[in-house]
Scaffold this motif. Structure first.
Motif, PDB file in Angstrom:
ATOM      1  N   LYS A 126       0.893  -1.223   0.057  1.00  0.00           N
ATOM      2  CA  LYS A 126       0.048  -0.129   0.048  1.00  0.00           C
ATOM      3  C   LYS A 126       0.852   1.246  -0.005  1.00  0.00           C
ATOM      4  N   TYR A 143       0.039   4.965   3.566  1.00  0.00           N
ATOM      5  CA  TYR A 143      -0.389   4.375   4.767  1.00  0.00           C
ATOM      6  C   TYR A 143       0.320   4.037   6.011  1.00  0.00           C
ATOM      7  N   LEU A 181      -7.212  -2.182   7.077  1.00  0.00           N
ATOM      8  CA  LEU A 181      -6.998  -0.946   6.329  1.00  0.00           C
ATOM      9  C   LEU A 181      -5.437  -0.870   5.979  1.00  0.00           C
ATOM     10  N   ARG A 223      -9.437 -10.195   5.170  1.00  0.00           N
ATOM     11  CA  ARG A 223     -10.765  -9.633   4.445  1.00  0.00           C
ATOM     12  C   ARG A 223     -11.732 -10.866   4.391  1.00  0.00           C
ATOM     13  N   ALA A 257     -11.529   4.971   9.374  1.00  0.00           N
ATOM     14  CA  ALA A 257     -11.910   4.708   7.772  1.00  0.00           C
ATOM     15  C   ALA A 257     -13.295   5.348   7.641  1.00  0.00           C
ATOM     16  N   GLY A 258     -14.322   4.945   8.578  1.00  0.00           N
ATOM     17  CA  GLY A 258     -15.666   5.478   8.337  1.00  0.00           C
ATOM     18  C   GLY A 258     -16.133   6.698   8.985  1.00  0.00           C
ATOM     19  N   THR A 299     -14.574  10.299   6.189  1.00  0.00           N
ATOM     20  CA  THR A 299     -14.981   9.888   4.831  1.00  0.00           C
ATOM     21  C   THR A 299     -16.496  10.139   4.510  1.00  0.00           C
ATOM     22  N   PHE A 351      -4.994   7.071  -3.652  1.00  0.00           N
ATOM     23  CA  PHE A 351      -4.308   5.974  -2.815  1.00  0.00           C
ATOM     24  C   PHE A 351      -2.708   5.602  -3.473  1.00  0.00           C
ATOM     25  N   ARG A 368       0.648   2.911  -4.107  1.00  0.00           N
ATOM     26  CA  ARG A 368       1.064   1.883  -3.977  1.00  0.00           C
ATOM     27  C   ARG A 368       2.589   1.910  -4.248  1.00  0.00           C
ATOM     28  N   HIS A 377      -8.585  -4.553  -2.613  1.00  0.00           N
ATOM     29  CA  HIS A 377      -8.568  -3.449  -1.579  1.00  0.00           C
ATOM     30  C   HIS A 377      -9.730  -2.412  -1.546  1.00  0.00           C
ATOM     31  N   CYS A 385     -12.839  -0.591  -0.993  1.00  0.00           N
ATOM     32  CA  CYS A 385     -13.297  -0.216   0.207  1.00  0.00           C
ATOM     33  C   CYS A 385     -14.489  -1.448   0.873  1.00  0.00           C
TER      34      CYS A 385
HETATM   35  C1  HEM Z   1     -17.987   7.758   1.731  1.00  0.00           C
HETATM   36  C2  HEM Z   1     -17.178   6.931   2.445  1.00  0.00           C
HETATM   37  C3  HEM Z   1     -15.991   6.083   2.146  1.00  0.00           C
HETATM   38  C4  HEM Z   1     -15.231   6.127   1.037  1.00  0.00           C
HETATM   39  C5  HEM Z   1     -15.002   7.245   0.061  1.00  0.00           C
HETATM   40  C6  HEM Z   1     -14.148   5.140   1.309  1.00  0.00           C
HETATM   41  C7  HEM Z   1     -13.234   5.172   0.441  1.00  0.00           C
HETATM   42  C8  HEM Z   1     -12.243   4.022   0.513  1.00  0.00           C
HETATM   43  C9  HEM Z   1     -11.075   3.760  -0.854  1.00  0.00           C
HETATM   44  C10 HEM Z   1     -11.064   4.596  -1.805  1.00  0.00           C
HETATM   45  C11 HEM Z   1     -10.562   2.529  -0.215  1.00  0.00           C
HETATM   46  C12 HEM Z   1      -9.410   1.926  -0.951  1.00  0.00           C
HETATM   47  C13 HEM Z   1      -7.966   2.210  -0.496  1.00  0.00           C
HETATM   48  C14 HEM Z   1      -6.923   1.607  -1.338  1.00  0.00           C
HETATM   49  O1  HEM Z   1      -7.052   0.739  -2.122  1.00  0.00           O
HETATM   50  O2  HEM Z   1      -5.767   1.832  -0.908  1.00  0.00           O
HETATM   51  C15 HEM Z   1     -11.006   2.089   1.019  1.00  0.00           C
HETATM   52  C16 HEM Z   1     -10.458   1.234   1.687  1.00  0.00           C
HETATM   53  C17 HEM Z   1     -11.033   0.645   3.124  1.00  0.00           C
HETATM   54  N1  HEM Z   1     -12.165   1.248   3.456  1.00  0.00           N
HETATM   55 FE1  HEM Z   1     -13.301   2.721   3.220  1.00  0.00          FE
HETATM   56  N2  HEM Z   1     -14.333   4.463   2.350  1.00  0.00           N
HETATM   57  C18 HEM Z   1     -15.626   4.959   2.844  1.00  0.00           C
HETATM   58  C19 HEM Z   1     -16.099   4.469   4.368  1.00  0.00           C
HETATM   59  C20 HEM Z   1     -15.761   3.397   4.759  1.00  0.00           C
HETATM   60  C21 HEM Z   1     -16.397   2.593   5.972  1.00  0.00           C
HETATM   61  C22 HEM Z   1     -17.914   3.166   6.459  1.00  0.00           C
HETATM   62  C23 HEM Z   1     -15.606   1.697   6.505  1.00  0.00           C
HETATM   63  C24 HEM Z   1     -15.810   0.809   7.644  1.00  0.00           C
HETATM   64  C25 HEM Z   1     -16.739   0.703   8.729  1.00  0.00           C
HETATM   65  C26 HEM Z   1     -14.527   1.723   5.595  1.00  0.00           C
HETATM   66  C27 HEM Z   1     -13.344   0.829   5.995  1.00  0.00           C
HETATM   67  C28 HEM Z   1     -12.280   0.626   4.833  1.00  0.00           C
HETATM   68  C29 HEM Z   1     -11.386  -0.456   5.067  1.00  0.00           C
HETATM   69  C30 HEM Z   1     -11.102  -1.473   6.129  1.00  0.00           C
HETATM   70  C31 HEM Z   1     -10.527  -0.215   3.701  1.00  0.00           C
HETATM   71  C32 HEM Z   1      -9.327  -1.306   3.554  1.00  0.00           C
HETATM   72  C33 HEM Z   1      -9.665  -2.321   2.727  1.00  0.00           C
HETATM   73  C34 HEM Z   1      -8.728  -3.534   2.366  1.00  0.00           C
HETATM   74  O3  HEM Z   1      -7.565  -2.946   1.973  1.00  0.00           O
HETATM   75  O4  HEM Z   1      -8.808  -4.529   1.910  1.00  0.00           O
HETATM   76  N3  HEM Z   1     -14.449   2.775   4.456  1.00  0.00           N
HETATM   77  N4  HEM Z   1     -12.143   3.138   1.359  1.00  0.00           N
END
Ligand code: HEM
Length: 434
Positions: free
Chosen positions: A58, A62, A74, A85, A244-245, A248, A311, A313, A378, A380
């Motif tokens: 990542k 990160y 995350l 995951r 994260a939540g 955003t 993001f 890499r 990855h 979201c």
């Molecule tokens: C509008 C709201 C949100 C946006 C725009 C958003 C956006 C993103 C994006 C762009 C990524 C990918 C990042 C990457 O590839 O490096 C991501 C990953 C992630 N998001 Fe969100 N997110 C939002 C809400 C949330 C919520 C509500 C949660 C959890 C309660 C969350 C948990 C995560 C986690 C754990 C990852 C990592 C996933 C992985 O690497 O497998 N996000 N998010």
């Protein structure tokens, strides 16, 4: 000497958008001693994000997050991330989250109590602190079954402090070691300790109480071999979800209401749809599906203002992307903001037009023209939760209030970790007649 570093730091939105409109699939910038590449073309993004993903970690955006969150989904990569995951996914499926819509609606009703008073007094207020509070309340209720009482308000402030520290550190040229006792590092260490203690208390209470929320399911989750998460892993996942939540979804809601306040026709159309479909009741997931214009507004808002705007890499070994040599250790950036504002992929990209996402037109939008929740493995994990939350709040607010901007001055986006409004968004609300 510095190459494009000053613009990368000070004006990345414009720099990346120009690069994404140049027609090149991969654009290289020189940033002091490091090479930075922006992947723009569909094949280049798919190569980095999907086909050759095992060669990428990542990376730099990160590193700072790992300090407060540790090894949570995350921040982790590779096979560990795949296994984690798989363990977490059942908590974020549509089936699991649909049942949370009434919980989300309760959080919006708590917001109504505040907004009814603001409507009665006619006072202008800052939308962003309200949407962040709502988003934190929803995450708190859905994850932990807890309302934002006074202790949750304290936790929200601590999480916001930690996020601010991460944002500053990500932007710093040469970040000092976090253990160095600067005033900021000391304040951050205090916040991190308090957050961890808070999360530990919550988890301990869940272990005893046998409730049905995401923290409980995290504590009980087992993989095929019967292995679960230890106490530190559960705590770090909880903190990761909170971070994260929170800002955003808070930013997504703030930008959407900002756009609706500037586009009265869209606001009225939404209010009308909401009136008919909700018919005085609360939304459920099925009712939200009956409001296609609501989905279009959310999608168009996240095209113009994607909270996860870019993001990074980093390749573990030398690679070739879009015909360019990308050396190991360099920084590859994928930016939803840049592609979603690019004239290469969009006509009149700066114009707010929810019709772009209407049935019949939506299908023509490619997965790399529009990706506010990321791409590949990855992507979201909280996407559905964020979408259901945003739609619930927008539908309920649309039929109860009319939103107006208190100042005509446009609010620019600031690219920190999330794309947040660069100034307060001052609004007034008025109750619609019942
Ligand atoms: C509008 C709201 C949100 C946006 C725009 C958003 C956006 C993103 C994006 C762009 C990524 C990918 C990042 C990457 O590839 O490096 C991501 C990953 C992630 N998001 Fe969100 N997110 C939002 C809400 C949330 C919520 C509500 C949660 C959890 C309660 C969350 C948990 C995560 C986690 C754990 C990852 C990592 C996933 C992985 O690497 O497998 N996000 N998010």
């Amino acid at each position: 000497v510095l190459g494009e570093l000053p613009r990368l730091r000070n004006d990345p939105l414009r720099l990346f958008t120009e690069a994404a409109s140049s027609g090149e699939d991969v654009v290289r910038f020189r940033a002091a001693y490091r090479s930075v590449f922006l992947a723009v073309g569909p094949d280049a993004i798919a190569h980095v994000g999907i086909h050759n993903r095992d060669n990428y970690v990542k990376g730099v955006s990160y590193e700072a997050l790992r300090v407060p969150i540790g090894d949570a989904l995350l921040t982790i990569d590779g096979s560990t991330a795949r296994e984690r995951r798989r363990l977490l996914m059942p908590m974020f499926t549509r089936r699991a989250l649909e049942t949370e819509v009434p919980t989300m609606a309760s959080a919006v009703e708590a917001l109504f109590e505040r907004w009814d008073e603001l409507a009665a007094s006619g006072a202008a207020f800052d939308l962003v602190s309200e949407t962040n509070r709502l988003a934190f309340d929803v995450v708190g209720r859905v994850l932990m079954g807890t309302e934002v009482g006074s202790d949750m308000a304290e936790l929200e402030a601590l999480i916001a402090d930690a996020s601010g520290w991460v944002a500053r550190r990500t932007r710093a040229l040469v970040p000092l070691p976090p253990a160095l006792p600067t005033p900021r590092n000391v304040a951050f260490a205090r916040a991190r300790r308090a957050i961890r203690e808070f999360a530990d208390r919550l988890i301990a209470a869940r272990r005893e109480a046998g409730r049905d929320d995401i923290v409980t399911r995290l504590v009980e989750a087992r993989d095929e071999g019967g292995r679960g998460l230890d106490d530190v892993q559960v705590r770090d996942e909880v903190i990761g979800f909170l971070m994260a939540g929170h800002q955003t979804t808070g930013a997504a809601l703030a930008w959407t209401w900002y756009l609706l306040a500037r586009h009265r026709d869209a606001q009225e159309r939404l209010a009308h749809a909401s009136d008919i479909v909700l018919d005085g009741g609360r939304p459920g997931a099925r009712k939200l599906d009956l409001m296609p214009y609501l989905g279009q507004v959310v999608e168009e808002s996240m095209r113009l203002y994607p909270p996860g705007w870019a993001f990074t890499r980093t390749p573990l070994a030398d690679d070739e992307v879009g015909g360019r040599a990308v050396p190991k250790g360099s920084i590859v950036i994928v930016s939803s903001y840049a592609n979603q504002h690019s004239t290469r992929f969009w006509d009149e990209p700066e114009r707010f037009d929810p019709e772009r996402f209407a049935a019949g037109r939506r299908e023509a939008i490619g997965p790399y023209d529009y990706f506010p929740f990321g791409v590949g493995p990855h992507v979201c994990i909280g996407k559905l939760m964020a979408e259901l939350e945003a739609k619930t709040a927008l539908a309920m607010v649309a039929r109860r209030y009319r939103l107006e901007l208190a100042s005509p001055v446009p609010v620019p986006p600031t690219p920190a970790i999330t794309l947040t409004p660069g100034a307060p968004i001052r609004v007034r609300v008025r109750r619609r007649s019942a």
